[in-house]
Motif scaffolding. Structure first.
Motif, PDB file in Angstrom:
ATOM      1  N   ALA A  29      18.765  -5.688  28.398  1.00 44.88           N
ATOM      2  CA  ALA A  29      19.459  -6.772  27.611  1.00 44.88           C
ATOM      3  C   ALA A  29      20.877  -6.250  27.527  1.00 44.88           C
ATOM      4  CB  ALA A  29      18.116  -5.257  26.467  1.00 44.88           C
ATOM      5  N   TRP A  30      21.435  -7.236  26.855  1.00 40.43           N
ATOM      6  CA  TRP A  30      22.657  -6.958  25.943  1.00 40.43           C
ATOM      7  C   TRP A  30      22.539  -7.450  24.047  1.00 40.43           C
ATOM      8  CZ3 TRP A  30      20.118  -9.891  29.770  1.00 40.43           C
ATOM      9  CH2 TRP A  30      19.753 -11.262  29.312  1.00 40.43           C
ATOM     10  N   ASP A  31      23.566  -7.562  23.781  1.00 43.57           N
ATOM     11  CA  ASP A  31      24.022  -7.756  22.448  1.00 43.57           C
ATOM     12  C   ASP A  31      23.103  -8.717  21.805  1.00 43.57           C
ATOM     13  OD1 ASP A  31      24.923  -5.873  21.819  1.00 43.57           O
ATOM     14  OD2 ASP A  31      26.986  -6.918  22.042  1.00 43.57           O
ATOM     15  N   SER A  32      23.040 -10.201  23.129  1.00 46.28           N
ATOM     16  CA  SER A  32      22.557 -11.569  22.772  1.00 46.28           C
ATOM     17  C   SER A  32      21.695 -12.051  23.466  1.00 46.28           C
ATOM     18  CB  SER A  32      23.698 -12.696  23.449  1.00 46.28           C
ATOM     19  OG  SER A  32      24.433 -12.813  24.423  1.00 46.28           O
ATOM     20  N   GLY A  33      20.773 -11.495  24.244  1.00 47.75           N
ATOM     21  CA  GLY A  33      20.142 -11.905  25.130  1.00 47.75           C
ATOM     22  C   GLY A  33      19.258 -10.404  25.800  1.00 47.75           C
ATOM     23  N   ALA A  34      18.279 -11.057  26.559  1.00 50.92           N
ATOM     24  CA  ALA A  34      17.276 -10.027  27.185  1.00 50.92           C
ATOM     25  C   ALA A  34      16.926 -10.629  28.669  1.00 50.92           C
ATOM     26  CB  ALA A  34      16.261  -9.170  26.349  1.00 50.92           C
ATOM     27  N   LYS A  35      16.592 -10.125  29.807  1.00 47.91           N
ATOM     28  CA  LYS A  35      15.608 -10.413  31.191  1.00 47.91           C
ATOM     29  C   LYS A  35      14.688  -9.857  30.936  1.00 47.91           C
ATOM     30  CE  LYS A  35      15.836  -9.301  35.422  1.00 47.91           C
ATOM     31  NZ  LYS A  35      16.454  -9.543  36.924  1.00 47.91           N
ATOM     32  N   TRP A  36      13.169 -10.368  31.307  1.00 47.84           N
ATOM     33  CA  TRP A  36      11.909 -10.125  31.319  1.00 47.84           C
ATOM     34  C   TRP A  36      11.246 -10.218  32.940  1.00 47.84           C
ATOM     35  CZ3 TRP A  36      13.708 -11.384  26.317  1.00 47.84           C
ATOM     36  CH2 TRP A  36      13.020 -10.640  25.470  1.00 47.84           C
ATOM     37  N   GLN A  37      11.337  -9.304  34.005  1.00 48.63           N
ATOM     38  CA  GLN A  37      10.943  -9.370  35.567  1.00 48.63           C
ATOM     39  C   GLN A  37       9.197  -9.502  35.118  1.00 48.63           C
ATOM     40  OE1 GLN A  37      13.096  -9.305  38.089  1.00 48.63           O
ATOM     41  NE2 GLN A  37      10.839 -10.236  38.638  1.00 48.63           N
ATOM     42  N   GLY A  38       8.812 -10.774  36.056  1.00 50.49           N
ATOM     43  CA  GLY A  38       7.571 -10.970  36.298  1.00 50.49           C
ATOM     44  C   GLY A  38       6.761 -10.779  37.526  1.00 50.49           C
ATOM     45  N   ALA A  39       5.987 -11.239  38.317  1.00 45.89           N
ATOM     46  CA  ALA A  39       5.512 -10.475  39.763  1.00 45.89           C
ATOM     47  C   ALA A  39       6.314 -11.134  40.585  1.00 45.89           C
ATOM     48  CB  ALA A  39       4.285 -11.072  39.763  1.00 45.89           C
ATOM     49  N   ASP A  40       6.840 -12.051  40.318  1.00 42.36           N
ATOM     50  CA  ASP A  40       7.782 -13.061  41.370  1.00 42.36           C
ATOM     51  C   ASP A  40       9.275 -13.835  41.200  1.00 42.36           C
ATOM     52  OD1 ASP A  40       7.201 -13.619  44.138  1.00 42.36           O
ATOM     53  OD2 ASP A  40       6.527 -15.949  43.606  1.00 42.36           O
ATOM     54  N   HIS A  83      14.188 -17.873  38.619  1.00 47.16           N
ATOM     55  CA  HIS A  83      14.184 -17.341  37.677  1.00 47.16           C
ATOM     56  C   HIS A  83      14.203 -18.539  36.502  1.00 47.16           C
ATOM     57  CE1 HIS A  83      18.454 -17.615  37.810  1.00 47.16           C
ATOM     58  NE2 HIS A  83      18.534 -18.019  36.794  1.00 47.16           N
ATOM     59  N   THR A  84      13.686 -17.971  35.603  1.00 46.00           N
ATOM     60  CA  THR A  84      13.952 -19.408  34.460  1.00 46.00           C
ATOM     61  C   THR A  84      14.890 -18.794  33.317  1.00 46.00           C
ATOM     62  OG1 THR A  84      11.784 -20.421  34.766  1.00 46.00           O
ATOM     63  CG2 THR A  84      12.932 -20.645  32.744  1.00 46.00           C
ATOM     64  N   GLU A  85      16.032 -19.346  32.619  1.00 47.66           N
ATOM     65  CA  GLU A  85      17.067 -18.886  32.080  1.00 47.66           C
ATOM     66  C   GLU A  85      16.809 -20.162  30.352  1.00 47.66           C
ATOM     67  OE1 GLU A  85      21.310 -18.112  31.285  1.00 47.66           O
ATOM     68  OE2 GLU A  85      20.702 -18.365  32.803  1.00 47.66           O
ATOM     69  N   ILE A  86      16.594 -19.335  29.482  1.00 42.33           N
ATOM     70  CA  ILE A  86      16.096 -20.246  28.465  1.00 42.33           C
ATOM     71  C   ILE A  86      17.392 -20.049  27.400  1.00 42.33           C
ATOM     72  CG2 ILE A  86      14.798 -20.644  26.305  1.00 42.33           C
ATOM     73  CD1 ILE A  86      11.978 -19.883  28.759  1.00 42.33           C
ATOM     74  N   TRP A  87      18.225 -20.861  26.983  1.00 46.81           N
ATOM     75  CA  TRP A  87      18.730 -20.763  26.334  1.00 46.81           C
ATOM     76  C   TRP A  87      18.252 -20.472  24.149  1.00 46.81           C
ATOM     77  CZ3 TRP A  87      24.508 -22.685  27.937  1.00 46.81           C
ATOM     78  CH2 TRP A  87      25.556 -22.343  28.146  1.00 46.81           C
ATOM     79  N   VAL A  88      19.121 -20.006  23.827  1.00 48.63           N
ATOM     80  CA  VAL A  88      18.157 -20.585  21.890  1.00 48.63           C
ATOM     81  C   VAL A  88      19.286 -19.923  20.882  1.00 48.63           C
ATOM     82  CG1 VAL A  88      15.924 -19.169  22.892  1.00 48.63           C
ATOM     83  CG2 VAL A  88      17.800 -17.731  22.479  1.00 48.63           C
ATOM     84  N   ARG A  89      19.678 -20.430  20.201  1.00 53.46           N
ATOM     85  CA  ARG A  89      20.056 -20.584  18.523  1.00 53.46           C
ATOM     86  C   ARG A  89      20.017 -18.420  18.434  1.00 53.46           C
ATOM     87  NH1 ARG A  89      20.132 -25.015  14.389  1.00 53.46           N
ATOM     88  NH2 ARG A  89      18.414 -24.298  14.729  1.00 53.46           N
ATOM     89  N   ASP A  90      19.136 -18.384  18.440  1.00 53.72           N
ATOM     90  CA  ASP A  90      18.505 -17.626  17.753  1.00 53.72           C
ATOM     91  C   ASP A  90      17.679 -16.369  18.047  1.00 53.72           C
ATOM     92  OD1 ASP A  90      17.711 -15.127  16.107  1.00 53.72           O
ATOM     93  OD2 ASP A  90      17.177 -16.579  13.712  1.00 53.72           O
ATOM     94  N   GLY A 111      24.684 -17.008  22.548  1.00 54.43           N
ATOM     95  CA  GLY A 111      26.105 -17.094  23.063  1.00 54.43           C
ATOM     96  C   GLY A 111      26.652 -18.082  22.085  1.00 54.43           C
ATOM     97  N   PRO A 112      28.055 -18.106  21.879  1.00 56.62           N
ATOM     98  CA  PRO A 112      28.885 -19.009  21.562  1.00 56.62           C
ATOM     99  C   PRO A 112      28.633 -20.407  22.404  1.00 56.62           C
ATOM    100  CG  PRO A 112      30.163 -16.892  23.356  1.00 56.62           C
ATOM    101  CD  PRO A 112      28.361 -16.607  22.421  1.00 56.62           C
ATOM    102  N   ASP A 113      28.398 -20.461  23.486  1.00 56.17           N
ATOM    103  CA  ASP A 113      28.256 -21.715  24.620  1.00 56.17           C
ATOM    104  C   ASP A 113      26.730 -21.870  24.034  1.00 56.17           C
ATOM    105  OD1 ASP A 113      30.654 -20.945  25.844  1.00 56.17           O
ATOM    106  OD2 ASP A 113      29.475 -19.946  27.639  1.00 56.17           O
TER     107      ASP A 113
END
Length: 341
Positions: free
Chosen positions: A243-254, A214-221, A262-264
């Motif tokens: 999905a949650w208040d400050s993010g979401a997960k998108w599932q691909g084929a693999d 998986h890939t995790e991308i942190w964003v300010r907005d 978030g605060p971090d």
């Protein structure tokens, strides 16, 4: 589900033939189908989207989209319903079906509360009733914002048709008759997927290591990132599964992608030219599909990079588009083949 009589749902009652089917004595499962259709011109370039959803988990079990040429909105919406019913029947020919659509016309007509006057729709409604016994189908109107997956599919179909390319499912599911199935356990298509999964679990087809998990991308907005990056991921076949208040997960084929604020997250602008990951690259289909996606991306916060060298900014034998959103995040959309190579 409370839409169906519990006494009927508990036992598979005889239907039109007067004899009990193979599922006699077994409780019937319920499947949700969602469908939509559209026409750009009404009548004009038309297409539909349809899917089957598990009511307990919300998971999409199958989906399909198709460009149908010049037609009206109503014909496109009925065509979507037909495809949805056919997929549900293929997954489980004895199931109850809850059909959800944002077309008040189709819902009221198929529920028998409104008359069907138009000949084309009379024909399509009769065909729908022939796919699944009408006693096993209930119809529910939903607002358009709750029908986003079917709407997305219908727009993909129209985009592809107007570009002169076939709609191609990008979610990595097993294809069967133009529909994409995702492991429906009781259906013929789902059985094939389940068998493959069982073989892998038994060690007959070991999964190689080294693939991206998986890939995790942190964003300010997050809302801004969702509007641009989330939109692009869904166009590429990823499905938003959590999905949650400050993010979401998108599932691909693999693998999957997480986009999160978030605060971090440090209060600093993203800069792709700093040491670290520069950009993500996705396979995006044929060159015509890449071009179509680039045109649509302009309305969702993306700007084409290296426009003077597009589509060969990565080399003459590499057909790709490089996009950047307002936050400075870059993605590369790579075509499967280069017509000039």
């Amino acid at each position: 589900m409370t839409l169906f009589d519990p006494s009927d749902a508990a036992v598979d009652a005889p239907e039109d033939t007067g004899s009990a089917g193979p599922g006699a004595g077994k409780p019937r499962r319920t499947l949700i189908v969602e469908a939509d259709g559209g026409s750009r011109g009404n009548p004009g370039h038309a297409g539909y989207g349809a899917l089957v959803r598990d009511p307990d988990t919300g998971a999409i079990l199958a989906e399909k989209a198709e460009y149908i040429g010049k037609a009206s909105n109503n014909v496109a919406e009925y065509s979507g319903l037909l495809a949805a019913l056919e997929m549900a029947h293929q997954i489980d020919p004895d199931c109850w079906i809850l059909a959800k659509m944002d077309s008040k016309l189709v819902v009221e007509q198929m529920s028998g509360r409104w008359k069907i006057k138009h000949e084309d729709m009379q024909r399509l409604a009769a065909k729908a009733r022939g796919i699944v016994n009408p006693r096993r189908v209930k119809y529910q109107w939903i607002p358009r914002e709750l029908n986003k997956d079917a709407d997305r599919l219908s727009n993909e179909a129209m985009d592809a048709g107007m570009a002169g390319v076939p709609w191609v499912h990008k979610g990595g599911l097993a294809l069967d008759g133009g529909a994409a199935f995702a492991g429906a356990p009781n259906g013929s298509a789902g059985a094939a997927v389940a068998e493959t999964t069982a073989q892998e679990a038994a060690g007959e087809a070991p999964v190689p290591t080294g693939r991206l998990h998986h890939t995790e991308i942190w964003v300010r907005d997050f809302p801004a990132a969702e509007a641009s990056l989330g939109w692009l991921l869904e166009r590429l076949g990823y499905r938003r599964t959590d999905a949650w208040d400050s993010g979401a997960k998108w599932q691909g084929a693999d693998s999957y992608v997480v986009v999160e604020a978030g605060p971090d997250v440090l209060e600093a602008a993203h800069e792709r030219r700093r040491p670290g990951v520069n950009h993500l690259a996705f396979r995006a289909g044929a060159p015509a599909e890449v071009d179509l996606l680039v045109r649509r991306a302009a309305s969702h916060g993306w700007t084409l990079l290296f426009a003077d060298q597009h589509p060969h900014a990565g080399g003459q034998n590499h057909y790709a588009a490089y996009l950047e959103n307002a936050e400075g995040f870059e993605v590369e959309l790579v075509a499967d083949q280069d017509p000039n190579s």
